[in-house]
Design a protein around this motif. Structure first.
Motif, PDB file in Angstrom:
ATOM      1  N   GLY A 228      26.001  -5.459  -4.773  1.00 25.19           N
ATOM      2  CA  GLY A 228      24.963  -6.487  -4.710  1.00 25.19           C
ATOM      3  C   GLY A 228      23.737  -6.115  -5.517  1.00 25.19           C
ATOM      4  N   LYS A 229      23.177  -7.096  -6.216  1.00 22.96           N
ATOM      5  CA  LYS A 229      22.005  -6.811  -7.049  1.00 22.96           C
ATOM      6  C   LYS A 229      20.730  -6.856  -6.205  1.00 22.96           C
ATOM      7  CE  LYS A 229      20.929 -11.511  -8.570  1.00 22.96           C
ATOM      8  NZ  LYS A 229      20.635 -12.400  -9.708  1.00 22.96           N
ATOM      9  N   ILE A 230      19.715  -6.195  -6.719  1.00 17.91           N
ATOM     10  CA  ILE A 230      18.432  -6.137  -6.014  1.00 17.91           C
ATOM     11  C   ILE A 230      17.802  -7.538  -6.013  1.00 17.91           C
ATOM     12  CG2 ILE A 230      16.119  -5.134  -6.000  1.00 17.91           C
ATOM     13  CD1 ILE A 230      18.316  -3.139  -5.322  1.00 17.91           C
ATOM     14  N   ILE A 231      17.421  -8.005  -4.832  1.00 16.58           N
ATOM     15  CA  ILE A 231      16.822  -9.339  -4.683  1.00 16.58           C
ATOM     16  C   ILE A 231      15.317  -9.237  -4.490  1.00 16.58           C
ATOM     17  CG2 ILE A 231      16.798 -11.446  -3.274  1.00 16.58           C
ATOM     18  CD1 ILE A 231      19.676 -10.690  -2.403  1.00 16.58           C
ATOM     19  N   PHE A 232      14.907  -8.224  -3.692  1.00 11.17           N
ATOM     20  CA  PHE A 232      13.507  -8.145  -3.275  1.00 11.17           C
ATOM     21  C   PHE A 232      12.802  -6.937  -3.893  1.00 11.17           C
ATOM     22  CE2 PHE A 232      15.799 -10.205   0.263  1.00 11.17           C
ATOM     23  CZ  PHE A 232      15.049 -11.369   0.386  1.00 11.17           C
ATOM     24  N   PRO A 233      11.486  -7.042  -4.120  1.00  7.43           N
ATOM     25  CA  PRO A 233      10.711  -5.869  -4.567  1.00  7.43           C
ATOM     26  C   PRO A 233      10.676  -4.812  -3.460  1.00  7.43           C
ATOM     27  CG  PRO A 233       9.430  -7.920  -4.775  1.00  7.43           C
ATOM     28  CD  PRO A 233      10.643  -8.236  -3.969  1.00  7.43           C
ATOM     29  N   GLU A 234      10.449  -3.582  -3.860  1.00  9.57           N
ATOM     30  CA  GLU A 234      10.360  -2.490  -2.887  1.00  9.57           C
ATOM     31  C   GLU A 234       9.063  -2.609  -2.099  1.00  9.57           C
ATOM     32  OE1 GLU A 234      11.015   2.358  -2.885  1.00  9.57           O
ATOM     33  OE2 GLU A 234      11.029   1.233  -4.760  1.00  9.57           O
ATOM     34  N   HIS A 235       9.107  -2.261  -0.809  1.00  8.90           N
ATOM     35  CA  HIS A 235       7.896  -2.240   0.010  1.00  8.90           C
ATOM     36  C   HIS A 235       7.078  -0.998  -0.322  1.00  8.90           C
ATOM     37  CE1 HIS A 235       9.776  -4.991   3.317  1.00  8.90           C
ATOM     38  NE2 HIS A 235       9.114  -5.689   2.416  1.00  8.90           N
ATOM     39  N   ILE A 236       5.777  -1.177  -0.459  1.00 12.17           N
ATOM     40  CA  ILE A 236       4.884  -0.038  -0.717  1.00 12.17           C
ATOM     41  C   ILE A 236       4.781   0.794   0.560  1.00 12.17           C
ATOM     42  CG2 ILE A 236       2.473   0.573  -1.233  1.00 12.17           C
ATOM     43  CD1 ILE A 236       2.392  -1.998  -2.976  1.00 12.17           C
ATOM     44  N   PRO A 237       4.830   2.139   0.458  1.00 12.10           N
ATOM     45  CA  PRO A 237       4.752   2.996   1.660  1.00 12.10           C
ATOM     46  C   PRO A 237       3.462   2.752   2.448  1.00 12.10           C
ATOM     47  CG  PRO A 237       5.363   4.287  -0.273  1.00 12.10           C
ATOM     48  CD  PRO A 237       4.987   2.924  -0.768  1.00 12.10           C
ATOM     49  N   LEU A 238       3.536   2.987   3.757  1.00  9.78           N
ATOM     50  CA  LEU A 238       2.422   2.686   4.660  1.00  9.78           C
ATOM     51  C   LEU A 238       1.135   3.413   4.268  1.00  9.78           C
ATOM     52  CD1 LEU A 238       1.599   1.138   7.203  1.00  9.78           C
ATOM     53  CD2 LEU A 238       2.354   3.078   8.572  1.00  9.78           C
ATOM     54  N   SER A 239       1.245   4.692   3.856  1.00 13.26           N
ATOM     55  CA  SER A 239       0.047   5.462   3.510  1.00 13.26           C
ATOM     56  C   SER A 239      -0.701   4.808   2.342  1.00 13.26           C
ATOM     57  CB  SER A 239       0.429   6.901   3.152  1.00 13.26           C
ATOM     58  OG  SER A 239       1.373   6.899   2.089  1.00 13.26           O
ATOM     59  N   LYS A 240       0.055   4.331   1.333  1.00 12.58           N
ATOM     60  CA  LYS A 240      -0.579   3.667   0.183  1.00 12.58           C
ATOM     61  C   LYS A 240      -1.129   2.293   0.572  1.00 12.58           C
ATOM     62  CE  LYS A 240       1.871   5.960  -3.602  1.00 12.58           C
ATOM     63  NZ  LYS A 240       2.735   5.791  -4.788  1.00 12.58           N
ATOM     64  N   LEU A 241      -0.428   1.610   1.498  1.00 14.89           N
ATOM     65  CA  LEU A 241      -0.921   0.312   1.966  1.00 14.89           C
ATOM     66  C   LEU A 241      -2.283   0.471   2.629  1.00 14.89           C
ATOM     67  CD1 LEU A 241       2.210  -1.402   3.583  1.00 14.89           C
ATOM     68  CD2 LEU A 241       1.153  -1.949   1.390  1.00 14.89           C
ATOM     69  N   GLN A 242      -2.400   1.501   3.473  1.00 19.46           N
ATOM     70  CA  GLN A 242      -3.660   1.707   4.201  1.00 19.46           C
ATOM     71  C   GLN A 242      -4.809   2.016   3.248  1.00 19.46           C
ATOM     72  OE1 GLN A 242      -2.078   4.649   6.875  1.00 19.46           O
ATOM     73  NE2 GLN A 242      -1.797   3.182   8.540  1.00 19.46           N
ATOM     74  N   GLN A 243      -4.499   2.802   2.213  1.00 18.85           N
ATOM     75  CA  GLN A 243      -5.527   3.089   1.199  1.00 18.85           C
ATOM     76  C   GLN A 243      -5.927   1.797   0.476  1.00 18.85           C
ATOM     77  OE1 GLN A 243      -3.865   6.057  -1.419  1.00 18.85           O
ATOM     78  NE2 GLN A 243      -3.664   7.576   0.217  1.00 18.85           N
ATOM     79  N   GLY A 244      -4.907   0.982   0.125  1.00 15.14           N
ATOM     80  CA  GLY A 244      -5.152  -0.275  -0.584  1.00 15.14           C
ATOM     81  C   GLY A 244      -5.954  -1.263   0.241  1.00 15.14           C
ATOM     82  N   ILE A 245      -5.693  -1.311   1.552  1.00 16.45           N
ATOM     83  CA  ILE A 245      -6.436  -2.212   2.452  1.00 16.45           C
ATOM     84  C   ILE A 245      -7.894  -1.758   2.545  1.00 16.45           C
ATOM     85  CG2 ILE A 245      -6.671  -2.942   4.863  1.00 16.45           C
ATOM     86  CD1 ILE A 245      -3.513  -2.808   4.935  1.00 16.45           C
ATOM     87  N   LYS A 246      -8.066  -0.436   2.639  1.00 10.24           N
ATOM     88  CA  LYS A 246      -9.416   0.119   2.738  1.00 10.24           C
ATOM     89  C   LYS A 246     -10.232  -0.179   1.487  1.00 10.24           C
ATOM     90  CE  LYS A 246     -11.522   4.318   4.595  1.00 10.24           C
ATOM     91  NZ  LYS A 246     -11.292   5.732   4.963  1.00 10.24           N
ATOM     92  N   SER A 247      -9.570  -0.103   0.321  1.00  9.94           N
ATOM     93  CA  SER A 247     -10.275  -0.326  -0.949  1.00  9.94           C
ATOM     94  C   SER A 247     -10.359  -1.803  -1.325  1.00  9.94           C
ATOM     95  CB  SER A 247      -9.584   0.444  -2.076  1.00  9.94           C
ATOM     96  OG  SER A 247      -8.261  -0.051  -2.274  1.00  9.94           O
ATOM     97  N   GLY A 248      -9.673  -2.684  -0.542  1.00  9.05           N
ATOM     98  CA  GLY A 248      -9.750  -4.124  -0.794  1.00  9.05           C
ATOM     99  C   GLY A 248      -8.710  -4.650  -1.768  1.00  9.05           C
TER     100      GLY A 248
END
Length: 946
Positions: A228-248
């Motif tokens: 099966g081919k890739i359908i969805f983008p990869e989820h960003i890891p939680l640690s990077k998400l938290q940094q991204g949320i903090k920085s806006g």
């Protein structure tokens, strides 16, 4: 024995402090095995009853044919709770180490395992290994907490096996470690511990092959399945998400899938910022495997990529799960040119912060491939995607309502993976469908436990001298109750009498439920968990046991009952001169229905004390209502239906809208007045922790549909009558006055339609703690303060308000949780959720009984009015039945007519016929049972012909 743990931590101020924690170890903690004579009886707090069987009677295993106990590690318990809950699995040791980790990682699973441990038939035993002298271990230098806990689990298994060898018995009992962690299993085998994966053990139970279906797929959810081919983008890891949320860079919010369009969702952004409060997500890749109610991180798209909310109704019609091209075609339907003013902030899901999965009810869509094990499950809730499961019971489960749990969602799978949990029964069966709607709306409906029932008064019950302390005896008053027919949980009663000074004494008397439900006991905890009584068409799910709801607390006539009374002295203009509150004892002189009370008021011959009291109440109520409306209170409308049931089959034989009488309004006015009076009293006494109820004013954009519909109606259809009329929405009073003026001699139903539409624009009223909020205003009632006091039998909020009021007047003592605003705020959050779910469950029950009613009717032709227009459908209301439904103009295997949608008017032109909001039409109504999973009312436009 005492050991201590020392560690250092940094304070908020930046200082480093040394912390020493004492840890007590004991040698009197029992192993829990009934056959063991070496252990003392379990000391308080050291283990849990009922304990393990003397001779384990679990299922026969081909891997370990001898008697054995099971001991799961943390991850296995978290992921395989459905297996552990199965009645076949017995004699399981749950370590304190495991319980603590589960509690930290998943509150729902923790609650489920605690319930299993308390079930005496399951023989699960909670062993306090962290305080046992021989099973407690220190964390080694450089060892992670996870590795330390895995080692603690292995140490406990070894101790159990050594300990159980000492039991003088012909056949020794073995303890088996169950783990899906390869490293933990390998280490266990090195240490000569018998260990299996869950799958290995379950497959060894040859007499119970059905258990294999309940195995959760425990692979990493981001990991691809074979092929099966890739359908969805990869989820960003939680640690990077938290940094991204903090920085806006990213925004965090709750993901809300659409019921009408499976390729669209909204994310409600957390926090106080009004800007970008709601973000639209469209398209399969942008939705990126998020599921309804997940907490997600979204990235805003550039403004030139923003879209408008879709007006297209799209359902996942069950195409081949690999047919992604079909999905892309459907996504293109969403991309139509719209007015720039309609564009909304748009984003894409980049990662999952917290999954909020639950068990889902639905039906199996059996694979067409012969002897296939992999099938698709279609949830009853259209907001949930289909789920791929493996089962050997497909033939048996076809046509049944079942429960399925999600295990994960790989990037190259169109649908998430899951496993079968439980068969509920045949689809369409009344009991099964009721169970489904209760489960789907998370309504606690299990029988009250013995622990809860043990706190009920012992029968026969009577009022004692102790009960009379701090109470007024009001049994001499001519009190009566007015309720719907068949009501057994009577919360409230009223009286009105003339005073010697010429004024009127008016009393609202409410069942004193808080007298019977004391803070913190099992009955109180169960009541707060349920939050509210849920009223279905044929069934009532009580918040409190029936002994209270329909007997001891119910203010029935001609029996002494404990009450909490709010008594006013009023003049004949309904102006309040004095207010007092007292715990009381009353004896209602009559339990009346609304119709019976109305008949007394209207009767020319009846002049008894109860009838005179009712007339006085009714006269004052009319004045109170006029004052409220003059202050800006809204009178809205929603079509409510009443079913008449067959006495034998209990199927609906008639369906009609509810008729409201003057007495409905009379009771409502005094309940509102009591709630407002009590709200002011508890806030004056406890400004930081009064439990209040507010109704926020809707944002202006909420009124768009109402204003557009009104403009269209007035300026196209009724121009001659309404040249200077508009719907004003700048305040509740302005809206109320606009609605009052919106009368048409040629269209008498117009005003009701406008009020129904205005109701849809409203925000949800919510409970809150006064110390945690500054906005108290109740928009709909135009009241600066409000609470719920008048229905404690069916609402837990009212019980808390009773307790606060009792403390305020010195009739009861306080307790710590009552004056903790943070705990009250958390309680309000639960109560708001429970009330919302109860409303949804009630609507689902009406929808199901409506289907039952039309099942035998064939095709019914009725007048209807258009409430909303969509790009490919219209939503209509049928006044006769109070029924709402959708007329689709795009149907499978039928030619699609030419459709032209105008969002400004709003209107939908089908071929050459223009359909506008509030237009009167004729429709054919029939039950569409072609999809047994989603039976629905099908409506077809008859007039005008298109």
């Amino acid at each position: 024995m005492l050991t201590s743990r020392t560690f250092v931590k940094r304070t908020r101020a930046g200082a480093v402090v040394k912390v020493v924690r004492e840890h007590y170890l004991r040698d009197d903690i029992a192993c829990g095995a009934a056959a063991c004579r070496l252990c003392p009886r379990a000391a308080p707090g050291t283990g849990s009853a009922p304990g393990l069987e003397a001779r384990p009677s679990g299922p026969a295993s081909s891997l370990c044919p001898g008697p054995h106990f099971l001991l799961p590690d943390t991850n296995l318990l978290l992921h395989q709770i459905d297996i552990l809950e199965d009645p076949v699995i017995k004699n399981v040791i749950v370590l304190q180490t495991v319980l603590q980790e589960v509690r930290h990682r998943s509150a729902p699973v923790y609650k489920r395992i605690r319930d299993v441990i308390q079930n005496p038939e399951k023989h699960f035993y909670s062993f306090t290994n962290e305080h046992h002298r021989e099973t407690y271990i220190e964390q080694k230098r450089g060892e992670t907490s996870n590795d330390r806990n895995d080692r603690a689990i292995r140490v406990a298994v070894k101790w159990y096996n050594e300990h159980l060898k000492k039991i003088e018995d012909e056949e020794k009992i073995q303890v088996i470690l169950l783990t899906n962690d390869r490293t933990n299993k390998d280490k266990a085998l090195e240490e000569e511990i018998t260990a299996y994966t869950c799958e290995e053990y379950i497959k060894s139970l040859t007499a119970n092959p059905e258990l294999v279906d309940r195995l959760a797929c425990v692979s990493d959810e981001g990991k691809e399945i074979e092929g099966g081919k890739i359908i969805f983008p990869e989820h960003i890891p939680l640690s990077k998400l938290q940094q991204g949320i903090k920085s806006g860079i990213y925004l965090q919010g709750t993901y809300r899938a659409s019921r009408e369009n499976y390729l669209e969702a909204t994310v409600w952004v957390h926090g106080d910022a009004e800007e970008n409060k709601e973000i639209i997500v469209q398209g399969l890749k942008h939705l990126n495997r998020a599921i309804h109610e997940d907490i997600v991180a979204v990235e805003l798209l550039a403004k030139d990529e923003w879209v408008a909310p879709s007006s297209v109704v799209l359902q996942d019609d069950g195409q081949n799960e690999e047919d992604i091209e079909n999905e892309e075609e459907k996504e293109n339907i969403l991309k139509t040119s719209v007015n720039k003013d309609m564009l909304r902030p748009t984003g894409r899901v980049v990662g999952i912060i917290k999954r909020n999965w639950r068990p889902y009810c639905g039906m199996l869509s059996k694979s067409q491939i012969k002897e296939a094990r992999r099938h698709l499950f279609t949830p009853a809730d259209r907001r949930i995607p289909r789920i791929r499961i493996e089962t050997r019971q497909a033939d048996t489960l076809e046509g049944q309502r079942i429960i399925v749990a999600i295990d994960g969602w790989p990037r190259n799978s169109r649908y998430p993976n899951g496993h079968f949990v439980k068969n509920l029964g045949s689809a369409g069966d009344k009991e099964t469908e009721t169970e489904v709607l209760l489960l789907e709306h998370d309504v606690p409906h299990q029988a009250f436990s013995q622990a809860v029932l043990s706190f009920l008064p012992k029968m026969p019950w009577s009022i004692t001298e102790e009960d009379m302390k701090h109470r007024e005896d009001l049994r001499h008053l001519d009190v009566c109750s007015v309720d719907p027919p068949g009501c057994t949980d009577i919360d409230d009663a009223l009286h009105c009498r003339k005073m010697e000074n010429g004024n009127l004494e008016v009393g609202v008397h409410i069942a004193d439920v808080s007298h019977f439900i004391r803070p913190g006991n099992a009955l109180d905890e169960e009541s707060v968990k349920r939050g509210t009584t849920v009223y279905l068409c044929e069934k009532r799910i009580d918040m409190v046991p029936e002994l209270l709801s329909s007997n001891l607390c119910s203010l029935q006539s001609n029996v002494d009952r404990l009450a909490f009374s709010c008594i006013w002295e009023m003049n004949h203009k309904a102006e309040i001169l004095k207010t007092r509150f007292t715990k009381s004892i009353i004896n209602s002189k009559a339990s009346l229905t609304y119709a019976e009370a109305q008949m007394r008021i209207d009767s020319a011959t009846m002049n008894d004390a109860i009838t005179t009291s009712l007339r006085g109440l009714n006269k004052l109520a009319k004045i109170l209502k006029k004052k409220r409306i003059d202050n800006g209170a809204l009178t809205l409308a929603s079509p409510e239906v009443r079913f008449h049931m067959d006495s034998e089959t209990h199927d609906p034989i008639d369906l009609q809208t509810k008729e409201l009488k003057e007495t409905n309004s009379m009771v409502e006015e005094f309940m509102l007045l009591a709630n407002i009076s009590v709200a002011q009293k508890i806030y004056d006494e406890f400004p930081e922790f009064a439990l209040l109820r507010k109704h926020p004013a809707p944002p202006p954009s909420n009124y768009d549909i109402l204003v557009k519909a009104a403009n269209n109606t007035f300026f196209i259809s009724f121009l001659l009558f309404f040249q200077d009329l508009e719907i004003k929405t700048d305040s509740a009073k302005a809206l109320a006055e606009s609605l009052d003026k919106a009368e048409s001699p040629t269209f008498p139903y117009l005003n009701i339609l406008l009020r129904i539409l205005a109701t849809r624009c409203m925000m949800q009223a919510v409970y809150f703690c006064s110390g945690m909020d500054n906005d108290f205003h109740h928009y709909g009632l135009a009241s600066p303060i409000y609470t719920h006091f008048t229905s404690p039998i069916r609402r837990y909020a009212d019980i808390i308000v009773h307790r606060l009021l009792a403390v305020a007047i010195g009739a009861d003592s306080t307790y710590p949780e009552l004056t903790d605003k943070h705990k009250l705020a958390e309680m309000c959050k639960n109560l708001n959720y429970r009330h919302k779910m109860a409303q949804y469950a009630q609507r689902a029950s009406v929808a199901f009984h409506t289907q039952l009613f039309f099942k035998t009717k064939g095709v019914v032709n009725e007048d209807a009015y258009i409430l909303f227009v969509r790009k490919n459908a219209i939503v209509v209301l049928i006044p006769k039945y109070g029924l709402e439904g959708t007329v689709f103009f795009e149907e499978k295997d039928k030619p699609t007519p030419k459709l032209e949608y105008n969002s400004e008017v709003p209107s939908l032109t089908v071929e050459d016929t223009m359909l506008c909001v509030f237009d009167k039409v004729k429709v054919n109504i029939m039950l569409d049972d072609s999809n047994i999973q989603h039976q629905k009312m099908r409506m077809v436009l008859v007039e005008p012909k298109v």
